[in-house]
Design a protein around this motif. Sequence first.
Motif, PDB file in Angstrom:
ATOM      1  N   ARG A  11       0.830  -1.206   0.000  1.00 20.21           N
ATOM      2  CA  ARG A  11       0.000   0.000   0.000  1.00 20.21           C
ATOM      3  C   ARG A  11       0.867   1.261   0.000  1.00 20.21           C
ATOM      4  N   GLU A  12       1.824   1.305   0.932  1.00 19.26           N
ATOM      5  CA  GLU A  12       2.631   2.518   1.104  1.00 19.26           C
ATOM      6  C   GLU A  12       3.543   2.777  -0.096  1.00 19.26           C
ATOM      7  N   TYR A  13       4.052   1.721  -0.713  1.00 17.03           N
ATOM      8  CA  TYR A  13       4.967   1.881  -1.838  1.00 17.03           C
ATOM      9  C   TYR A  13       4.245   1.742  -3.179  1.00 17.03           C
ATOM     10  N   GLU A  14       2.926   1.618  -3.144  1.00 14.22           N
ATOM     11  CA  GLU A  14       2.087   1.548  -4.344  1.00 14.22           C
ATOM     12  C   GLU A  14       2.562   0.444  -5.298  1.00 14.22           C
ATOM     13  N   LEU A  15       2.671  -0.750  -4.737  1.00 18.69           N
ATOM     14  CA  LEU A  15       3.155  -1.902  -5.492  1.00 18.69           C
ATOM     15  C   LEU A  15       2.033  -2.728  -6.107  1.00 18.69           C
ATOM     16  N   GLY A  16       0.791  -2.394  -5.809  1.00 16.80           N
ATOM     17  CA  GLY A  16      -0.324  -3.199  -6.265  1.00 16.80           C
ATOM     18  C   GLY A  16      -0.699  -4.251  -5.234  1.00 16.80           C
ATOM     19  N   ALA A  17      -1.748  -5.000  -5.509  1.00 19.08           N
ATOM     20  CA  ALA A  17      -2.250  -5.983  -4.555  1.00 19.08           C
ATOM     21  C   ALA A  17      -1.262  -7.140  -4.380  1.00 19.08           C
ATOM     22  N   VAL A  18      -1.119  -7.594  -3.149  1.00 17.99           N
ATOM     23  CA  VAL A  18      -0.253  -8.738  -2.841  1.00 17.99           C
ATOM     24  C   VAL A  18      -0.874 -10.004  -3.423  1.00 17.99           C
ATOM     25  N   THR A  19      -0.073 -10.803  -4.100  1.00 17.26           N
ATOM     26  CA  THR A  19      -0.588 -12.016  -4.737  1.00 17.26           C
ATOM     27  C   THR A  19      -0.115 -13.300  -4.062  1.00 17.26           C
ATOM     28  N   ASP A  80       8.269   5.478  -1.218  1.00 16.68           N
ATOM     29  CA  ASP A  80       6.849   5.290  -0.956  1.00 16.68           C
ATOM     30  C   ASP A  80       6.033   6.437  -1.562  1.00 16.68           C
ATOM     31  N   ARG A  81       4.738   6.417  -1.380  1.00 18.27           N
ATOM     32  CA  ARG A  81       3.860   7.388  -2.036  1.00 18.27           C
ATOM     33  C   ARG A  81       4.088   8.807  -1.549  1.00 18.27           C
ATOM     34  N   ARG A  82       4.816   8.961  -0.443  1.00 20.72           N
ATOM     35  CA  ARG A  82       5.152  10.293   0.065  1.00 20.72           C
ATOM     36  C   ARG A  82       6.592  10.679  -0.272  1.00 20.72           C
ATOM     37  N   GLY A  83       7.280   9.815  -1.000  1.00 16.71           N
ATOM     38  CA  GLY A  83       8.648  10.105  -1.386  1.00 16.71           C
ATOM     39  C   GLY A  83       9.692   9.656  -0.394  1.00 16.71           C
ATOM     40  N   ARG A  84       9.273   8.912   0.630  1.00 17.54           N
ATOM     41  CA  ARG A  84      10.219   8.447   1.643  1.00 17.54           C
ATOM     42  C   ARG A  84      10.806   7.092   1.249  1.00 17.54           C
ATOM     43  N   VAL A  85      11.991   6.822   1.828  1.00 17.36           N
ATOM     44  CA  VAL A  85      12.664   5.547   1.572  1.00 17.36           C
ATOM     45  C   VAL A  85      12.289   4.516   2.632  1.00 17.36           C
ATOM     46  N   ILE A  86      12.277   4.926   3.893  1.00 16.18           N
ATOM     47  CA  ILE A  86      12.087   4.017   5.026  1.00 16.18           C
ATOM     48  C   ILE A  86      10.630   3.973   5.463  1.00 16.18           C
ATOM     49  N   LEU A  87      10.143   2.770   5.704  1.00 17.72           N
ATOM     50  CA  LEU A  87       8.834   2.574   6.323  1.00 17.72           C
ATOM     51  C   LEU A  87       9.064   2.129   7.761  1.00 17.72           C
ATOM     52  N   ARG A  88       8.639   2.954   8.709  1.00 17.84           N
ATOM     53  CA  ARG A  88       8.803   2.600  10.110  1.00 17.84           C
ATOM     54  C   ARG A  88       7.796   1.510  10.462  1.00 17.84           C
ATOM     55  N   ALA A  89       8.305   0.406  10.956  1.00 19.30           N
ATOM     56  CA  ALA A  89       7.445  -0.742  11.236  1.00 19.30           C
ATOM     57  C   ALA A  89       8.009  -1.506  12.423  1.00 19.30           C
ATOM     58  N   ARG A  90       7.216  -2.445  12.943  1.00 22.06           N
ATOM     59  CA  ARG A  90       7.654  -3.315  14.028  1.00 22.06           C
ATOM     60  C   ARG A  90       7.823  -4.736  13.513  1.00 22.06           C
ATOM     61  N   PRO A  91       8.859  -5.459  13.964  1.00 22.85           N
ATOM     62  CA  PRO A  91       9.881  -5.029  14.916  1.00 22.85           C
ATOM     63  C   PRO A  91      11.004  -4.222  14.283  1.00 22.85           C
ATOM     64  N   HIS A  92      11.083  -4.178  12.921  1.00 25.72           N
ATOM     65  CA  HIS A  92      12.197  -3.511  12.263  1.00 25.72           C
ATOM     66  C   HIS A  92      11.700  -2.656  11.110  1.00 25.72           C
ATOM     67  N   ASP A  93      12.443  -1.599  10.804  1.00 27.86           N
ATOM     68  CA  ASP A  93      12.117  -0.744   9.670  1.00 27.86           C
ATOM     69  C   ASP A  93      12.309  -1.492   8.358  1.00 27.86           C
ATOM     70  N   LEU A  94      11.609  -1.000   7.312  1.00 24.22           N
ATOM     71  CA  LEU A  94      11.601  -1.673   6.019  1.00 24.22           C
ATOM     72  C   LEU A  94      11.929  -0.689   4.901  1.00 24.22           C
ATOM     73  N   ARG A  95      12.460  -1.221   3.807  1.00 23.93           N
ATOM     74  CA  ARG A  95      12.627  -0.452   2.579  1.00 23.93           C
ATOM     75  C   ARG A  95      12.488  -1.410   1.411  1.00 23.93           C
ATOM     76  N   VAL A  96      12.267  -0.872   0.214  1.00 19.41           N
ATOM     77  CA  VAL A  96      11.887  -1.719  -0.922  1.00 19.41           C
ATOM     78  C   VAL A  96      12.782  -1.462  -2.132  1.00 19.41           C
ATOM     79  N   TYR A  97      13.088  -2.555  -2.820  1.00 20.45           N
ATOM     80  CA  TYR A  97      13.812  -2.514  -4.094  1.00 20.45           C
ATOM     81  C   TYR A  97      13.054  -3.361  -5.114  1.00 20.45           C
ATOM     82  N   ALA A  98      13.274  -3.064  -6.380  1.00 12.80           N
ATOM     83  CA  ALA A  98      12.820  -3.995  -7.418  1.00 12.80           C
ATOM     84  C   ALA A  98      13.570  -5.313  -7.231  1.00 12.80           C
ATOM     85  N   TRP A  99      12.882  -6.415  -7.472  1.00 14.22           N
ATOM     86  CA  TRP A  99      13.508  -7.725  -7.297  1.00 14.22           C
ATOM     87  C   TRP A  99      14.485  -7.989  -8.436  1.00 14.22           C
TER      88      TRP A  99
END
Length: 320
Positions: A11-19, A80-99
């Motif tokens: 949702r936050e990184y606008e990747l589309g629905a999880v399959t 992400d959709r706000r232009g940020r790199v890091i998604l603050r999450a529990r237990p650890h922060d996340l970031r996304v790359y193309a596979w």
Amino acid sequence: MLRDTAERVAREYELGAVTAAPVYAARGELGLIWRLDTERGSWAVKESLIEVAEEDADADVRFQHAAAEAGIVLPAPIRDRRGRVILRARPHDLRVYAWADLAAGEITAAQLGAAAARIHRVRHAARGQVSPWFAAPLGRAAWHEVARISRGQEWAGALDACLADLIAVEDVVRPPDPADVTTCHRDLNEENLRMSTGGVLTVLDWENCGPAVPAQELAALVARDGEVYRAYVEAGGPARVTRPEHFSMRVAVQAHLLEFYARRATGGQESEESRSRARARLRDMLAAPLTKERISAILEGLRDHHAHPVGHHAQPDRGA
């Protein structure tokens, strides 16, 4: 990774629905990697085991974009959709790359040297000063503390045998000249350089990039395999390794890593997986540490190369 977390990432990184449910893909020193499949494709979600400031992550992404524009192949970082790199999450922060689909097989010293040359030619302006991790010696008192916490451990004998050399080699460490500092990968090695399944050399793990001296990063690679240097020069790399102080970064990182692994291997708060990984790293590093004697031998070998250069000749940078 929980399905709820995966859906939040999508949702936050606008990747589309999880399959499909996220799949654990790999573990590094500082994080875990999960594969996430969505209707828009496949993504690498990195779960960081340390906290990273958004401005630091933003800086490494800017360098990655500069490298990609220069023709270096790497997994595209996603904001992400706000232009940020890091998604603050529990237990650890996340970031996304193309596979990136990667092939099995070893990377050669020639490929490593050529990759380093291409990255150093980017000449991306550094943000801030060089971190002490890459520029400062550990110091005699800290070394003896490492020896103390290592007593009775399986690596203690190897550490004791080379402790004097590990302390002595820190004499080569010199503060970096700000005029020589640019943005470097700072974690370039065979593990972070892979061939894609399509046969393209791909550079991974850019999160550690930051201010450094190219000649010092090159010296760290040459300390692993002298053939790297020949390939680097032939590929038009701008740095040259000519003096003991060019090994400053390699010596500083060696010291801080050995201290880090010794503390992790003996830390009661660490998982058995982390302690086991640390013990393995200690065994490997202490089997062939960088010493003054090794630096002298490496430089002697490079003098032969400088006397009989081959291939492309680039002008050395100020750190040469």
